[in-house]
Design a protein around this motif. Sequence first.
Motif, PDB file in Angstrom:
ATOM      1  N   ALA A 163       0.832  -1.209   0.000  1.00 62.04           N
ATOM      2  CA  ALA A 163       0.000   0.000   0.000  1.00 62.04           C
ATOM      3  C   ALA A 163       0.864   1.256   0.000  1.00 62.04           C
ATOM      4  O   ALA A 163       0.547   2.242  -0.676  1.00 62.04           O
ATOM      5  CB  ALA A 163      -0.930  -0.006   1.206  1.00 62.04           C
ATOM      6  N   ARG A 164       1.948   1.227   0.741  1.00 68.06           N
ATOM      7  CA  ARG A 164       2.848   2.385   0.785  1.00 68.06           C
ATOM      8  C   ARG A 164       3.523   2.599  -0.569  1.00 68.06           C
ATOM      9  O   ARG A 164       3.682   3.732  -1.027  1.00 68.06           O
ATOM     10  CB  ARG A 164       3.892   2.143   1.874  1.00 68.06           C
ATOM     11  N   ASP A 175     -15.528  -3.748   3.291  1.00 69.60           N
ATOM     12  CA  ASP A 175     -15.423  -4.899   4.192  1.00 69.60           C
ATOM     13  C   ASP A 175     -13.966  -5.177   4.573  1.00 69.60           C
ATOM     14  O   ASP A 175     -13.679  -5.545   5.725  1.00 69.60           O
ATOM     15  CB  ASP A 175     -16.025  -6.144   3.538  1.00 69.60           C
ATOM     16  N   GLN A 176     -13.063  -5.022   3.613  1.00 73.57           N
ATOM     17  CA  GLN A 176     -11.653  -5.233   3.916  1.00 73.57           C
ATOM     18  C   GLN A 176     -11.126  -4.177   4.879  1.00 73.57           C
ATOM     19  O   GLN A 176     -10.314  -4.475   5.764  1.00 73.57           O
ATOM     20  CB  GLN A 176     -10.847  -5.240   2.618  1.00 73.57           C
ATOM     21  N   ILE A 177     -11.576  -2.944   4.713  1.00 75.14           N
ATOM     22  CA  ILE A 177     -11.190  -1.885   5.641  1.00 75.14           C
ATOM     23  C   ILE A 177     -11.679  -2.219   7.049  1.00 75.14           C
ATOM     24  O   ILE A 177     -10.940  -2.049   8.035  1.00 75.14           O
ATOM     25  CB  ILE A 177     -11.748  -0.534   5.164  1.00 75.14           C
ATOM     26  N   GLU A 178     -12.909  -2.724   7.158  1.00 73.08           N
ATOM     27  CA  GLU A 178     -13.422  -3.110   8.472  1.00 73.08           C
ATOM     28  C   GLU A 178     -12.600  -4.253   9.061  1.00 73.08           C
ATOM     29  O   GLU A 178     -12.362  -4.297  10.274  1.00 73.08           O
ATOM     30  CB  GLU A 178     -14.895  -3.520   8.374  1.00 73.08           C
ATOM     31  N   GLY A 179     -12.165  -5.170   8.216  1.00 70.13           N
ATOM     32  CA  GLY A 179     -11.322  -6.260   8.697  1.00 70.13           C
ATOM     33  C   GLY A 179      -9.995  -5.756   9.237  1.00 70.13           C
ATOM     34  O   GLY A 179      -9.506  -6.221  10.279  1.00 70.13           O
ATOM     35  N   LEU A 180      -9.395  -4.788   8.549  1.00 65.00           N
ATOM     36  CA  LEU A 180      -8.139  -4.210   9.016  1.00 65.00           C
ATOM     37  C   LEU A 180      -8.338  -3.437  10.313  1.00 65.00           C
ATOM     38  O   LEU A 180      -7.470  -3.456  11.201  1.00 65.00           O
ATOM     39  CB  LEU A 180      -7.560  -3.299   7.931  1.00 65.00           C
ATOM     40  N   GLY A 198      -0.550   1.450   9.610  1.00 64.41           N
ATOM     41  CA  GLY A 198       0.130   1.848   8.385  1.00 64.41           C
ATOM     42  C   GLY A 198      -0.655   1.510   7.134  1.00 64.41           C
ATOM     43  O   GLY A 198      -0.739   2.320   6.199  1.00 64.41           O
ATOM     44  N   VAL A 199      -1.246   0.314   7.109  1.00 67.32           N
ATOM     45  CA  VAL A 199      -2.058  -0.076   5.947  1.00 67.32           C
ATOM     46  C   VAL A 199      -3.270   0.847   5.824  1.00 67.32           C
ATOM     47  O   VAL A 199      -3.558   1.391   4.752  1.00 67.32           O
ATOM     48  CB  VAL A 199      -2.515  -1.543   6.060  1.00 67.32           C
ATOM     49  N   LEU A 200      -3.980   1.030   6.914  1.00 65.28           N
ATOM     50  CA  LEU A 200      -5.188   1.857   6.895  1.00 65.28           C
ATOM     51  C   LEU A 200      -4.869   3.293   6.486  1.00 65.28           C
ATOM     52  O   LEU A 200      -5.578   3.896   5.672  1.00 65.28           O
ATOM     53  CB  LEU A 200      -5.850   1.839   8.276  1.00 65.28           C
TER      54      LEU A 200
END
Length: 323
Positions: A163-164, A175-180, A198-200
């Motif tokens: 992602a960086r 849904d993936q954001i909620e998982g993170l 960091g990912v978020l």
Amino acid sequence: HEDDGDEGEADLEDRDADFDADDMNDVLCDEGAAKKETEEAVRQSVLGVFIDAIVPSLLRLAEPTVAMTCAAESARLASVAEDFAALNERALGCFNNFLLVIEESLKAWFRMHADRVDAWWRFLIGVAERLVGSTADADPAAADRRLRYMVLDRAIGCMWTLARGVGGEVPATPDQIEGLIFVCSTAPDHALRVKAVGVLGNIARRQPGHVDANRRIGLFLVDHVIAASLQANAQPGGTCAAVEPVAEALDLLFDIYGDMAYDYDEPVFVREKLLPRLRQMLAPMRSLCKTVDRRKHRSLRDRCDLATQNLRAFIEYKATERK
């Protein structure tokens, strides 16, 4: 004479138009040639071998197996589960090293291969979903939980690097954001929490057209990573253990909301009143810094002090940015 002047101006405009078109063609040709040269250089390099041959093998080795769920059943199965988890962890670590090389030395390659970035993101999300799904089960065995979080830490680390490397431009779904966010909220240690933050934070940088995702992540970082940690530190017995995720979240917020021209700045930073919230954090951040013993944790104290200084400067900047 006036007509001659008009004709001269028209000729200049025509030449300017011709120049612009030719110049654009040259630029496009140069970009195409540069892309072909980069592609050929990568294909013939050790990196090309990694991309075409080694990475697919690494991803096969990185995929969790059913054996990882057997750690609590017997000593023999526990040994097998340990071996498989170690294999998954090392494969993901090697993949992360590969991504770091791309990020540091050949970031343009990411832009030219969005399809591979998407495929790698989907793979890593799939790994994380399998691991998180099991750790979220009711009363999982301690051995299983430890092994799954061990591999999950590597998978989230790979997602952070990816992602960086692409400036957050990964195909993350709500849904993936909620998982993170779940991973960040339930992480058993601060190292994994920093990676999830960091990912978020990098996903939140996507624009245009991702205002809702930015709002969800931005408010989570402000309220649940930074503010909650500062409040916990203010309680009797508060420790400096939360410094790293707080500092990481602040650094990301400075980048995410660093320009009012971003399409999410007005609907999120302004309307959600993030500036007043950040002002309220300045004094608690100073207090948090004081909990870190400079003699024992110099780099951590320096990072906390720097984050506090940058927070004060950021508040001053955002307060005048729209005036």
